[in-house]
Motif scaffolding. Sequence first.
Motif, short mmCIF file in Angstrom:
data_model
loop_
_atom_site.label_atom_id
_atom_site.label_comp_id
_atom_site.label_asym_id
_atom_site.label_seq_id
_atom_site.Cartn_x
_atom_site.Cartn_y
_atom_site.Cartn_z
N GLY A 9 26.55 44.84 100.85
CA GLY A 9 27.15 44.44 99.58
C GLY A 9 27.88 43.12 99.69
N GLY A 10 27.66 42.36 100.74
CA GLY A 10 28.38 41.12 100.98
C GLY A 10 28.01 40.05 99.99
N PRO A 11 28.80 38.99 99.92
CA PRO A 11 28.55 37.94 98.93
C PRO A 11 27.27 37.17 99.17
CG PRO A 11 30.41 37.34 100.38
CD PRO A 11 30.00 38.73 100.71
N MET A 12 26.73 37.14 100.36
CA MET A 12 25.52 36.39 100.65
C MET A 12 24.25 37.16 100.28
SD MET A 12 26.63 33.54 101.68
CE MET A 12 25.38 32.69 102.59
N SER A 13 24.34 38.49 100.13
CA SER A 13 23.13 39.29 99.90
C SER A 13 22.65 39.19 98.45
CB SER A 13 23.37 40.75 100.28
OG SER A 13 24.36 41.32 99.43
N GLN A 14 23.56 39.04 97.47
CA GLN A 14 23.17 38.99 96.07
C GLN A 14 22.29 37.78 95.74
OE1 GLN A 14 23.38 41.29 93.80
NE2 GLN A 14 24.45 42.69 95.16
N PRO A 15 22.68 36.55 96.11
CA PRO A 15 21.79 35.42 95.80
C PRO A 15 20.45 35.53 96.52
CG PRO A 15 24.00 34.63 96.29
CD PRO A 15 23.97 36.10 96.60
N GLY A 16 20.47 36.06 97.72
CA GLY A 16 19.21 36.24 98.46
C GLY A 16 18.28 37.20 97.76
N LEU A 17 18.85 38.30 97.23
CA LEU A 17 18.04 39.28 96.51
C LEU A 17 17.52 38.70 95.20
CD1 LEU A 17 20.07 42.59 97.03
CD2 LEU A 17 17.87 41.97 98.03
N SER A 22 13.08 36.72 92.07
CA SER A 22 12.50 35.62 91.29
C SER A 22 11.18 35.16 91.90
CB SER A 22 13.49 34.47 91.24
OG SER A 22 12.92 33.37 90.61
N LEU A 23 11.13 35.07 93.22
CA LEU A 23 9.91 34.66 93.90
C LEU A 23 8.79 35.68 93.67
CD1 LEU A 23 8.58 32.61 95.81
CD2 LEU A 23 9.41 33.98 97.71
N GLN A 24 9.13 36.97 93.70
CA GLN A 24 8.13 38.01 93.47
C GLN A 24 7.61 37.94 92.04
OE1 GLN A 24 10.05 41.66 94.55
NE2 GLN A 24 9.57 41.45 96.73
N GLN A 25 8.50 37.68 91.07
CA GLN A 25 8.07 37.57 89.68
C GLN A 25 7.14 36.38 89.49
OE1 GLN A 25 11.75 37.37 87.52
NE2 GLN A 25 11.98 39.59 87.40
N GLN A 26 7.46 35.27 90.14
CA GLN A 26 6.60 34.09 90.05
C GLN A 26 5.23 34.36 90.66
OE1 GLN A 26 8.84 30.99 91.95
NE2 GLN A 26 10.10 30.57 90.14
N GLN A 27 5.20 35.07 91.78
CA GLN A 27 3.93 35.39 92.42
C GLN A 27 3.11 36.33 91.54
OE1 GLN A 27 5.19 36.92 96.23
NE2 GLN A 27 5.16 34.89 97.19
N GLN A 28 3.76 37.31 90.90
CA GLN A 28 3.04 38.22 90.02
C GLN A 28 2.48 37.46 88.82
OE1 GLN A 28 5.92 41.23 89.10
NE2 GLN A 28 5.27 42.57 90.76
N LEU A 29 3.27 36.56 88.25
CA LEU A 29 2.82 35.77 87.12
C LEU A 29 1.64 34.89 87.51
CD1 LEU A 29 3.29 34.96 84.17
CD2 LEU A 29 4.84 33.20 85.01
N LEU A 30 1.72 34.28 88.70
CA LEU A 30 0.63 33.44 89.18
C LEU A 30 -0.64 34.25 89.40
CD1 LEU A 30 -0.25 30.63 90.15
CD2 LEU A 30 0.53 31.27 92.43
#
Length: 177
Positions: A9-17, A22-30
């Motif tokens: 739950g650390g502050p660095m995990s949220q932006p990474g997730l 976002s990357l997975q959504q872009q790949q699905q859209l592509l």
Amino acid sequence: MASQQQQPGGPMSQPGLQQQASLQQQQQLLSQQQDFDPVHRFKMLIPQLKESLQNLMKIASLNLAHNTTIDNGIKSSDTTVQRFDKSLEEFYALCDQLELCLRLAYECLSQSIDSAKHSPNLVPTATKPDTVQTESMSYAQYLGMIKSQISCAKDIHNALLECSKKIAGKGQPQGIM
């Protein structure tokens, strides 16, 4: 800092997730866009076609060799061989899919060419006045082009109505009025 990255739950995990989602959504859209692209689908089917052709030739050669041994009396027909017609049907199905992809790609190209021919210039939008191109047309020119297209569509509509009335008139008996 390393301990912050390791905590779930650390502050660095949220932006990474968020980046990963976002990357997975872009790949699905592509991938969805590529599924509808006939040229991409054609390129994806070519290796399958090659594999199917290799399998077809292999089965044909095995069946030919098997039939030759039976004809020569060396072997009986107790052994089973793969069915040639099934592999041929698979090959033809892939060929049909490739043909459809090529026809669809041709239709897309034809529509693109027609679109460029009948509306070759862009109309600058009010939201992006800085992107005005030298090839763009004024709004008045655009309206004129649209009015001519509407007029042409009405002419075609009227011609089709007239033709349908003539066809309907020929179907009625001549003596009844």
